[in-house]
Every structure is written in structure tokens, then in C-alpha cells.
Design an enzyme around this catalytic site. Structure first.
Site, PDB file in Angstrom:
ATOM      1  N   HIS A 158       0.845  -1.190   0.000  1.00 22.69           N
ATOM      2  CA  HIS A 158       0.000   0.000   0.000  1.00 22.69           C
ATOM      3  C   HIS A 158       0.881   1.240   0.000  1.00 22.69           C
ATOM      4  O   HIS A 158       2.111   1.162   0.126  1.00 22.69           O
ATOM      5  CB  HIS A 158      -0.934   0.004   1.213  1.00 22.69           C
ATOM      6  CG  HIS A 158      -2.157  -0.848   1.047  1.00 22.69           C
ATOM      7  ND1 HIS A 158      -3.129  -0.582   0.112  1.00 22.69           N
ATOM      8  CD2 HIS A 158      -2.536  -1.986   1.683  1.00 22.69           C
ATOM      9  CE1 HIS A 158      -4.083  -1.490   0.186  1.00 22.69           C
ATOM     10  NE2 HIS A 158      -3.747  -2.362   1.126  1.00 22.69           N
ATOM     11  N   ASP A 195       0.495   6.667  -4.179  1.00 24.23           N
ATOM     12  CA  ASP A 195      -0.567   6.290  -5.119  1.00 24.23           C
ATOM     13  C   ASP A 195      -0.828   7.391  -6.137  1.00 24.23           C
ATOM     14  O   ASP A 195      -0.919   7.140  -7.346  1.00 24.23           O
ATOM     15  CB  ASP A 195      -1.864   5.990  -4.364  1.00 24.23           C
ATOM     16  CG  ASP A 195      -1.817   4.675  -3.602  1.00 24.23           C
ATOM     17  OD1 ASP A 195      -0.843   3.920  -3.771  1.00 24.23           O
ATOM     18  OD2 ASP A 195      -2.764   4.403  -2.839  1.00 24.23           O
TER      19      ASP A 195
END
Length: 365
Positions: free
Chosen positions: A126, A156
Site C-alpha cells: 500500500h 498512489d
């Protein structure tokens, strides 16, 4: 006319990184079709933003007929973006080599946490993991408290921006050569590139990058300061003119010489004085002072306050997007502004939720 008129994107991505990249393309006029898995849990409000103005169709990629439908679509689509672990699309018969056979000009972008090669390629991860492994977190935050935990997903979103850039570069290359290509995007790679400012000092001069040791990570007065009522201001007065304005705004013009000193004792003392000074007044009081001073000092706003800030409102950063039911939903606008194009927001996400072959004949935005 839109900036990306005629560009067609097949989007297999989920969550944040891939959908944000295709949102950027969609806002600029590309036609984006999302391929959704059956019963894919969604509908949190963020999806209605990330998937605005896109079309969607539900296909079970484990079924041969669905694979055939994707290949049929690939014949007329320019770009494929997928976010599965390496090898998944190949096992489904939908890898780059498979789709290149039906469309030699296809641009095929794979976006993953660690890339298509390397010892970590199959490892889950993540945002926080990519920032950690890339070294970015290693000199962020405070020595006593450890790495800073960010309010937004830096790895991200940075990966999304690089992905959109890579895709558009591939489109230009195809325009020039007629050739498609595969693109291997890693969010860890993209995070590593964020070390751009200080990496040369480490790579070529042996400087060790540590928290609170550098100009911009707490090693100087550059940073955040708490007010009397518990709010914060950001102070970025790096250049001499701005440091002078800062010292005058806090009522201490005598501190200018100290603020310019690089001696560790002066650096520490100036920061301590600044910390104590900000604690003497409330957020509102400092706001009134620094509104008149060009010192690169700005208040730390809540998101709700930012939405109502006169400058951001003037820039049109919140837009009303049709919800498909006669109403509207407030969303963040596309930040790209040009003299030739103004984004048009068709609607919030509304999936077709079809799973039959007929779905391909009923795709519409």
C-alpha cells in the site's frame, strides 16, 4: 473540442491509483470504459468522483466469452490500463502480447506497487509501504516521533500522475511511428523519484538524509508553528526578502541577521524564538498580520476551510457534477487549465452493471 478527443481507454484498474490516472484522461476528453468484476464491492462516495464521466461494463474475466469480448473491444481501443499483480492478465489471455495480436497499435499500461520485474514484484503493498521502501519516509517526520503519516496517498497519486504522463508520451510516440508499446509503472519507482531534491547530495557528496537535518525537513525554521489557540501556520520564508518580511511581521526585525545565519546555534535559536512567538497570538490574529505580509507564510486550513477560500473558489476547484437523478454532487475539479479547453463533467459514476454479451452494445457515458 476536447484535448484528448478520439482517445479510447479500457480501464481494468480499481481503488485509487489507476482510476485517478484515467480520471485525468477522462477529464481531458478521453473516452474511458471501465471493466468491472461481477459484484465488485464499490459505491463509496469516492468512486463517484474517481469514475465520473466514464462508462462501465461488468465482465467476469474468468469466462472465455468475457475474454473474447475484451479482445473485441481492444480492436478499437487505443489504451489498456491494468492494475493486477504481474502475470494475472497473461494467465487470463489478456496480456500485452495477446492484445497486440488483435491491435498492433495498442498502448498497454500495467500499474503495480513494485513493477513487473524484481524480487518484490509479486508482493502486496500500500501507499505507506511504497513511501517506506523508496526512502522518502526515512527522512520525513521528526527524530523523536518517527516518519510522518500523511493525510493523503502520496505514492498512489504520484504513481497516477506518472502513469498518465507515460500513457500520453506513448500516444505521441505512436503518432510519430505508428507503434504501440507496453508500459511498466511501479508506484515504488515513482516514489523513489520523489527524492529528487536531496538525492544528489547523498549520491554524489555522501550526505546522510535524516529527519530534521535538511533545510526543508525540520533542520531549519522552515516548517509548521502552533498558535495560541492550537491552530498552525506554515512558514516557508527561505529567500532573504521573505525572511525580512517574516521578522518584521512578528515584530522582531532585529532577528533578520540571525535568520540568515547558518551557524547551528543561530539556526536553533531562531527556530525556538519563532516557536515561542507564534504561541503568543491566536490563529485569527496571525491571519490578519500575514495577510498583509509577503513572507511565504500561510495558514494551515482544514479541507472545509480550503473549499471556501476565496482564491480556490476563484480558481473553480469545486464543481457541480450531474448525479444522473436530476441533482448535482460537489466534486474536485480537474486542475488543468488551458486556453483551448474547459473540462465538461458528464455525470458521477453510474455503472451499467451488465454481465451479458449485449452489454457491449449498450455502453454509453
Amino acid at each position: 473540442m476536447t484535448l484528448l478527443k478520439g482517445l479510447k481507454v479500457l480501464d481494468f484498474s480499481t481503488l485509487l491509483p489507476g482510476p485517478f490516472a484515467t480520471l485525468l484522461l477522462s477529464d481531458l476528453g478521453a473516452e474511458v470504459l471501465r471493466i468491472e468484476r461481477p459484484s465488485n464491492q464499490k459505491s463509496w462516495i469516492v468512486d463517484q468522483y474517481l469514475n465520473r464521466s466514464k462508462s462501465s461494463v461488468e465482465l467476469d474475466l474468468k469466462k472465455p466469452e468475457s475474454v473474447d469480448q475484451v479482445k473485441q473491444l481492444a480492436e478499437e481501443y487505443d489504451i489498456v490500463i491494468e492494475q493486477f499483480r504481474p502475470g494475472v492478465m497473461e494467465r487470463l489471455g489478456l496480456g500485452y502480447k495477446d492484445l497486440k495480436k488483435v491491435n498492433p497499435r495498442i498502448i498497454y499500461c500495467s500499474l503495480t506497487g513494485f513493477g513487473q520485474t524484481g524480487p518484490l514484484k509479486d508482493r502486496p503493498g500500500h501507499d505507506i509501504n511504497y513511501l517506506a521502501l523508496s526512502g522518502v519516509s526515512g527522512y520525513s517526520g521528526k527524530k523523536a516521533e518517527g516518519p510522518a503519516q500523511n493525510g493523503t496517498q502520496i505514492a498512489d497519486l504520484n504513481g497516477s500522475l506518472y502513469t498518465a504522463l507515460a500513457i500520453l508520451a506513448a500516444v505521441i510516440y505512436r503518432t510519430q511511428t505508428g507503434e504501440g508499446q507496453s508500459i511498466d509503472m511501479s508506484m515504488t519507482d515513482c516514489s523513489f523519484s520523489l527524492n529528487a531534491l536531496f538525492a544528489p547530495l547523498s549520491l554524489n557528496h555522501g550526505m546522510k538524509l535524516e529527519p530534521e537535518k535538511l533545510m526543508l525537513n525540520g533542520g531549519t525554521f522552515y516548517g509548521y508553528y502552533q498558535t495560541k489557540d492550537g491552530r498552525f501556520f506554515s512558514v516557508g520564508s527561505l529567500e532573504p526578502a521573505f525572511r525580512k518580511e517574516l521578522c518584521e511581521a512578528i515584530g522582531r526585525p532585529d532577528l533578520f541577521d540571525m535568520s540568515m545565519s547558518e551557524h547551528p546555534v543561530d539556526v536553533r535559536l531562531f527556530k525556538e524564538i519563532l516557536t515561542a512567538t507564534f504561541l503568543e497570538k491566536t490563529f485569527t490574529e496571525w491571519l490578519a498580520i500575514f495577510e498583509k505580509a509577503e513572507a511565504c507564510v500561510e495558514p494551515v486550513l482544514t479541507f472545509e476551510e480550503a473549499c471556501e477560500h476565496p482564491h480556490l473558489k476563484e480558481r473553480g476547484l469545486i464543481v457541480q457534477v450531474p448525479d444522473g437523478q436530476g441533482g448535482f454532487q460537489r466534486q474536485i475539479a480537474c486542475p488543468i487549465k488551458t486556453s483551448a479547453f474547459h473540462p465538461q463533467y458528464k455525470q458521477i459514476d453510474r455503472s451499467l452493471r451488465e454481465n451479458s454479451g449485449a452489454a457491449l452494445n449498450n455502453i454509453h457515458p
